[in-house]
Design a protein around this motif. Sequence first.
Motif, PDB file in Angstrom:
ATOM      1  N   SER A 187      69.525 -33.873  34.958  1.00 24.82           N
ATOM      2  CA  SER A 187      69.093 -32.628  34.334  1.00 24.82           C
ATOM      3  C   SER A 187      70.265 -31.665  34.206  1.00 24.82           C
ATOM      4  O   SER A 187      71.339 -31.882  34.776  1.00 24.82           O
ATOM      5  CB  SER A 187      68.003 -31.960  35.185  1.00 24.82           C
ATOM      6  OG  SER A 187      68.547 -31.535  36.425  1.00 24.82           O
ATOM      7  N   TYR A 188      70.027 -30.568  33.500  1.00 26.96           N
ATOM      8  CA  TYR A 188      71.001 -29.478  33.405  1.00 26.96           C
ATOM      9  C   TYR A 188      71.306 -28.912  34.791  1.00 26.96           C
ATOM     10  O   TYR A 188      72.471 -28.685  35.150  1.00 26.96           O
ATOM     11  CB  TYR A 188      70.426 -28.399  32.485  1.00 26.96           C
ATOM     12  CG  TYR A 188      71.131 -27.068  32.541  1.00 26.96           C
ATOM     13  CD1 TYR A 188      72.343 -26.872  31.898  1.00 26.96           C
ATOM     14  CD2 TYR A 188      70.557 -25.999  33.238  1.00 26.96           C
ATOM     15  CE1 TYR A 188      72.985 -25.642  31.945  1.00 26.96           C
ATOM     16  CE2 TYR A 188      71.189 -24.766  33.284  1.00 26.96           C
ATOM     17  CZ  TYR A 188      72.400 -24.593  32.642  1.00 26.96           C
ATOM     18  OH  TYR A 188      73.035 -23.375  32.689  1.00 26.96           O
ATOM     19  N   GLN A 189      70.243 -28.707  35.589  1.00 32.54           N
ATOM     20  CA  GLN A 189      70.424 -28.169  36.937  1.00 32.54           C
ATOM     21  C   GLN A 189      71.271 -29.094  37.799  1.00 32.54           C
ATOM     22  O   GLN A 189      72.102 -28.641  38.602  1.00 32.54           O
ATOM     23  CB  GLN A 189      69.066 -27.918  37.593  1.00 32.54           C
ATOM     24  CG  GLN A 189      68.260 -26.788  36.962  1.00 32.54           C
ATOM     25  CD  GLN A 189      67.381 -27.246  35.799  1.00 32.54           C
ATOM     26  OE1 GLN A 189      67.599 -28.312  35.218  1.00 32.54           O
ATOM     27  NE2 GLN A 189      66.387 -26.439  35.475  1.00 32.54           N
ATOM     28  N   ASP A 190      71.075 -30.401  37.652  1.00 29.85           N
ATOM     29  CA  ASP A 190      71.880 -31.373  38.391  1.00 29.85           C
ATOM     30  C   ASP A 190      73.349 -31.246  38.026  1.00 29.85           C
ATOM     31  O   ASP A 190      74.235 -31.339  38.890  1.00 29.85           O
ATOM     32  CB  ASP A 190      71.414 -32.801  38.091  1.00 29.85           C
ATOM     33  CG  ASP A 190      70.148 -33.194  38.836  1.00 29.85           C
ATOM     34  OD1 ASP A 190      69.663 -32.399  39.674  1.00 29.85           O
ATOM     35  OD2 ASP A 190      69.648 -34.308  38.586  1.00 29.85           O
ATOM     36  N   LYS A 231      78.012 -28.857  28.319  1.00 29.14           N
ATOM     37  CA  LYS A 231      79.369 -28.763  27.777  1.00 29.14           C
ATOM     38  C   LYS A 231      79.759 -27.312  27.509  1.00 29.14           C
ATOM     39  O   LYS A 231      80.928 -26.936  27.660  1.00 29.14           O
ATOM     40  CB  LYS A 231      79.486 -29.584  26.488  1.00 29.14           C
ATOM     41  CG  LYS A 231      79.430 -31.099  26.697  1.00 29.14           C
ATOM     42  CD  LYS A 231      80.525 -31.603  27.633  1.00 29.14           C
ATOM     43  CE  LYS A 231      81.911 -31.421  27.071  1.00 29.14           C
ATOM     44  NZ  LYS A 231      82.958 -31.989  27.979  1.00 29.14           N
ATOM     45  N   LYS A 232      78.804 -26.491  27.134  1.00 30.18           N
ATOM     46  CA  LYS A 232      79.079 -25.082  26.845  1.00 30.18           C
ATOM     47  C   LYS A 232      79.336 -24.283  28.111  1.00 30.18           C
ATOM     48  O   LYS A 232      80.182 -23.379  28.129  1.00 30.18           O
ATOM     49  CB  LYS A 232      77.889 -24.482  26.084  1.00 30.18           C
ATOM     50  CG  LYS A 232      78.084 -23.031  25.669  1.00 30.18           C
ATOM     51  CD  LYS A 232      76.881 -22.540  24.887  1.00 30.18           C
ATOM     52  CE  LYS A 232      77.051 -21.074  24.463  1.00 30.18           C
ATOM     53  NZ  LYS A 232      75.866 -20.575  23.712  1.00 30.18           N
ATOM     54  N   LEU A 290      67.514 -42.920  32.051  1.00 32.55           N
ATOM     55  CA  LEU A 290      67.264 -43.152  30.629  1.00 32.55           C
ATOM     56  C   LEU A 290      68.031 -42.115  29.805  1.00 32.55           C
ATOM     57  O   LEU A 290      68.674 -41.222  30.345  1.00 32.55           O
ATOM     58  CB  LEU A 290      65.765 -43.057  30.328  1.00 32.55           C
ATOM     59  CG  LEU A 290      64.838 -44.030  31.058  1.00 32.55           C
ATOM     60  CD1 LEU A 290      63.388 -43.813  30.614  1.00 32.55           C
ATOM     61  CD2 LEU A 290      65.250 -45.476  30.842  1.00 32.55           C
ATOM     62  N   THR A 291      67.964 -42.254  28.502  1.00 29.56           N
ATOM     63  CA  THR A 291      68.654 -41.367  27.567  1.00 29.56           C
ATOM     64  C   THR A 291      68.240 -39.908  27.794  1.00 29.56           C
ATOM     65  O   THR A 291      67.042 -39.615  27.822  1.00 29.56           O
ATOM     66  CB  THR A 291      68.335 -41.779  26.121  1.00 29.56           C
ATOM     67  OG1 THR A 291      68.665 -43.164  25.943  1.00 29.56           O
ATOM     68  CG2 THR A 291      69.111 -40.941  25.123  1.00 29.56           C
ATOM     69  N   PRO A 292      69.198 -38.995  27.951  1.00 22.50           N
ATOM     70  CA  PRO A 292      68.876 -37.577  28.149  1.00 22.50           C
ATOM     71  C   PRO A 292      68.673 -36.855  26.820  1.00 22.50           C
ATOM     72  O   PRO A 292      68.788 -37.448  25.748  1.00 22.50           O
ATOM     73  CB  PRO A 292      70.117 -37.053  28.872  1.00 22.50           C
ATOM     74  CG  PRO A 292      71.227 -37.860  28.262  1.00 22.50           C
ATOM     75  CD  PRO A 292      70.648 -39.241  28.025  1.00 22.50           C
ATOM     76  N   SER A 293      68.406 -35.553  26.916  1.00 26.65           N
ATOM     77  CA  SER A 293      68.251 -34.752  25.701  1.00 26.65           C
ATOM     78  C   SER A 293      69.596 -34.218  25.220  1.00 26.65           C
ATOM     79  O   SER A 293      70.498 -33.957  26.021  1.00 26.65           O
ATOM     80  CB  SER A 293      67.291 -33.584  25.938  1.00 26.65           C
ATOM     81  OG  SER A 293      67.930 -32.546  26.656  1.00 26.65           O
ATOM     82  N   ILE A 294      69.707 -34.040  23.921  1.00 23.55           N
ATOM     83  CA  ILE A 294      70.920 -33.455  23.345  1.00 23.55           C
ATOM     84  C   ILE A 294      71.068 -32.006  23.778  1.00 23.55           C
ATOM     85  O   ILE A 294      72.179 -31.528  24.028  1.00 23.55           O
ATOM     86  CB  ILE A 294      70.907 -33.573  21.813  1.00 23.55           C
ATOM     87  CG1 ILE A 294      71.036 -35.041  21.399  1.00 23.55           C
ATOM     88  CG2 ILE A 294      72.037 -32.766  21.195  1.00 23.55           C
ATOM     89  CD1 ILE A 294      70.969 -35.271  19.921  1.00 23.55           C
ATOM     90  N   ALA A 295      69.952 -31.290  23.907  1.00 22.83           N
ATOM     91  CA  ALA A 295      70.009 -29.893  24.332  1.00 22.83           C
ATOM     92  C   ALA A 295      70.663 -29.761  25.702  1.00 22.83           C
ATOM     93  O   ALA A 295      71.451 -28.835  25.940  1.00 22.83           O
ATOM     94  CB  ALA A 295      68.605 -29.295  24.354  1.00 22.83           C
TER      95      ALA A 295
END
Length: 247
Positions: free
Chosen positions: A11-14, A48-49, A37-42
Amino acid sequence: MKNIIEICAGSYQDCLAAAQGGATRVELNSALSVGGLTPSIATLIRVKKETNLKVICMVRPRAAGFHYDENDFKIMMEDAKLFLQHGADGIAFGFLREDGMVNTEQTKTMIEMIHSYQKEAVFHRAFDVCPNPYKAIETLIDLKVDRILTSGQEEKAMQGIALIKDLQSKYGNQIELLAGSGMNATNAMEMIQKAGIHQVHSSCKNYHIDTTTKKNNVSYAYLPHPHEMDYDVVDEKLVKALVESVK
């Protein structure tokens, strides 16, 4: 050579926990409970931002093994391309034939596409179910894979350390090896020193409670007791301990 810690993030939090813990690279997934599994592009875009992490995106459309039909393959290629277009630093993937051998056609197509973006092609632990690891690694070297994530064909990497060491000795000047499964602050340096590798992959896992997971006879738990009300997360403190352990 500097030792590299890669955190398996779901996740983003991870990813934030990995960055704050001092890791420099993550393998970004979803659904770590089934191996990733495949993550989200968001999620990729925000990571990255908002961090300096190097992000390797998992491309895996379903649970279980790694033998994919043409429809799965097309979706995986499209996912990988979108990740690369949105800043991914590499793609983790694995294509096998029904007999467990590397699917050279699918693998070659994926690698060529990744390399056209000057990014890293990482063959994940599909390698660990190949019937002959030596033939598999030679095939992947011929196809120009950059890195292999492996537990040495055992449940945990420390159990497979003899194979990892042998693969590093024979092929380490041609391909990167990343040891993963069961790696943590107590054993990472032992793996690095004994196997001669410089990269370790870890989930640094802990658990958070979600009280809405279960009520009466309705349950959305995916972990057995005592974690049936929990979901797994990357623990920043465990990341810090792991990073410190390999300095």
